[in-house]
Design a protein around this motif. Sequence first.
Motif, short mmCIF file in Angstrom:
data_model
loop_
_atom_site.label_atom_id
_atom_site.label_comp_id
_atom_site.label_asym_id
_atom_site.label_seq_id
_atom_site.Cartn_x
_atom_site.Cartn_y
_atom_site.Cartn_z
N ILE A 56 0.86 -1.18 0.00
CA ILE A 56 0.00 0.00 0.00
C ILE A 56 0.90 1.23 0.00
N GLU A 57 0.65 2.13 -0.95
CA GLU A 57 1.31 3.44 -0.95
C GLU A 57 0.22 4.45 -0.62
N GLU A 58 0.44 5.22 0.45
CA GLU A 58 -0.58 6.18 0.87
C GLU A 58 0.01 7.56 1.07
N GLU A 59 -0.66 8.53 0.50
CA GLU A 59 -0.26 9.93 0.63
C GLU A 59 -0.36 10.35 2.10
N LEU A 60 0.65 11.10 2.55
CA LEU A 60 0.68 11.57 3.94
C LEU A 60 0.91 13.07 3.99
N PRO A 61 0.23 13.75 4.90
CA PRO A 61 0.58 15.16 5.14
C PRO A 61 1.98 15.19 5.79
N VAL A 62 2.74 16.23 5.50
CA VAL A 62 4.10 16.36 6.04
C VAL A 62 4.08 16.26 7.56
N GLY A 63 3.07 16.82 8.21
CA GLY A 63 2.98 16.80 9.66
C GLY A 63 2.86 15.41 10.27
N GLU A 64 2.51 14.41 9.45
CA GLU A 64 2.39 13.04 9.96
C GLU A 64 3.65 12.21 9.75
N LEU A 65 4.65 12.78 9.13
CA LEU A 65 5.91 12.06 8.96
C LEU A 65 6.62 11.93 10.30
N PRO A 66 7.28 10.80 10.55
CA PRO A 66 8.10 10.70 11.76
C PRO A 66 9.16 11.80 11.74
N LYS A 68 12.34 11.92 12.42
CA LYS A 68 13.62 11.60 11.78
C LYS A 68 13.49 11.63 10.25
N VAL A 69 12.36 11.17 9.76
CA VAL A 69 12.12 11.16 8.31
C VAL A 69 11.96 12.59 7.81
N LYS A 70 11.18 13.38 8.53
CA LYS A 70 10.96 14.78 8.14
C LYS A 70 12.28 15.56 8.15
N ALA A 71 13.10 15.34 9.17
CA ALA A 71 14.38 16.04 9.28
C ALA A 71 15.31 15.68 8.12
N ALA A 72 15.39 14.39 7.79
CA ALA A 72 16.25 13.96 6.68
C ALA A 72 15.76 14.53 5.35
N ALA A 73 14.45 14.54 5.17
CA ALA A 73 13.89 15.06 3.92
C ALA A 73 14.11 16.56 3.80
N THR A 74 13.95 17.29 4.90
CA THR A 74 14.11 18.75 4.85
C THR A 74 15.56 19.13 4.59
N GLN A 75 16.50 18.29 4.98
CA GLN A 75 17.90 18.56 4.66
C GLN A 75 18.14 18.51 3.16
N ALA A 76 17.33 17.71 2.46
CA ALA A 76 17.49 17.55 1.02
C ALA A 76 16.76 18.64 0.23
N GLY A 77 15.80 19.31 0.87
CA GLY A 77 15.05 20.36 0.18
C GLY A 77 13.68 20.55 0.79
N ARG A 78 12.84 21.31 0.08
CA ARG A 78 11.48 21.57 0.53
C ARG A 78 10.61 20.36 0.17
N ALA A 82 4.59 13.46 0.21
CA ALA A 82 5.12 12.33 0.95
C ALA A 82 4.14 11.17 0.90
N GLU A 83 4.68 9.95 0.81
CA GLU A 83 3.88 8.74 0.83
C GLU A 83 4.55 7.71 1.73
N SER A 84 3.73 6.94 2.41
CA SER A 84 4.25 5.80 3.16
C SER A 84 4.06 4.57 2.29
N VAL A 85 4.97 3.60 2.42
CA VAL A 85 4.87 2.33 1.71
C VAL A 85 4.78 1.25 2.77
N THR A 86 3.67 0.50 2.73
CA THR A 86 3.40 -0.52 3.73
C THR A 86 3.39 -1.90 3.08
N LYS A 87 4.09 -2.85 3.71
CA LYS A 87 4.08 -4.26 3.29
C LYS A 87 3.87 -5.09 4.54
N ASP A 88 3.02 -6.09 4.43
CA ASP A 88 2.72 -6.98 5.57
C ASP A 88 2.29 -6.19 6.81
#
Length: 118
Positions: A56-66, A68-78, A82-88
Motif C-alpha cells: 500500500i502506498e498512501e499519501e501523507l501530510p508532512v505533519g504526519e511524517l516521523p 527523523k524522516v521529516k528532518a532527513a527530507a528537509t535537509q534535502a530540500g522543501r 510524501a507517501e508511506s509504503v506498507t508491506k505486511d
Amino acid sequence: MPAPVRKTVEEQARGGRIRGVGAEVEDGTTVYEAELVVNGRKRDVRIDEAGTVLEIEEELPVGELPEKVKAAATQAGRILKAESVTKDGKIVCYEIDVKARGKKSELKLSPEGERIER
C-alpha cells in the motif's frame, strides 16, 4: 477482476472511492493495482490474484511524517509530497518528493530517516 481481488478492493476503499483498477503481469503472475481515495488521501493498493494485499502506498501530510524522516527530507530540500509504503501491515519506507535549487527529486527513506538506495 477475480472475486477475491474485488472484495479486497472494496474493503480497502471503505469510506472512500475507487478511481480505477488495473492489472499487469510481473514474473508470470498477475498483480492488480487499485487507485483509491480514502479520507481525502490518495492510496494505491497492489493485490495478488488471491486478494492478498502486497503493498500500500498512501499519501501523507508532512505533519504526519516521523520526525527523523521529516528532518532527513528537509535537509534535502522543501518537501512537496510524501507517501508511506506498507508491506505486511508495516511501513517499510517513505517516498518523498523534494525541491532544492529549482530541481525536483524523490527520496526513499527508511522509517528511521536513513536513505535507501534505489
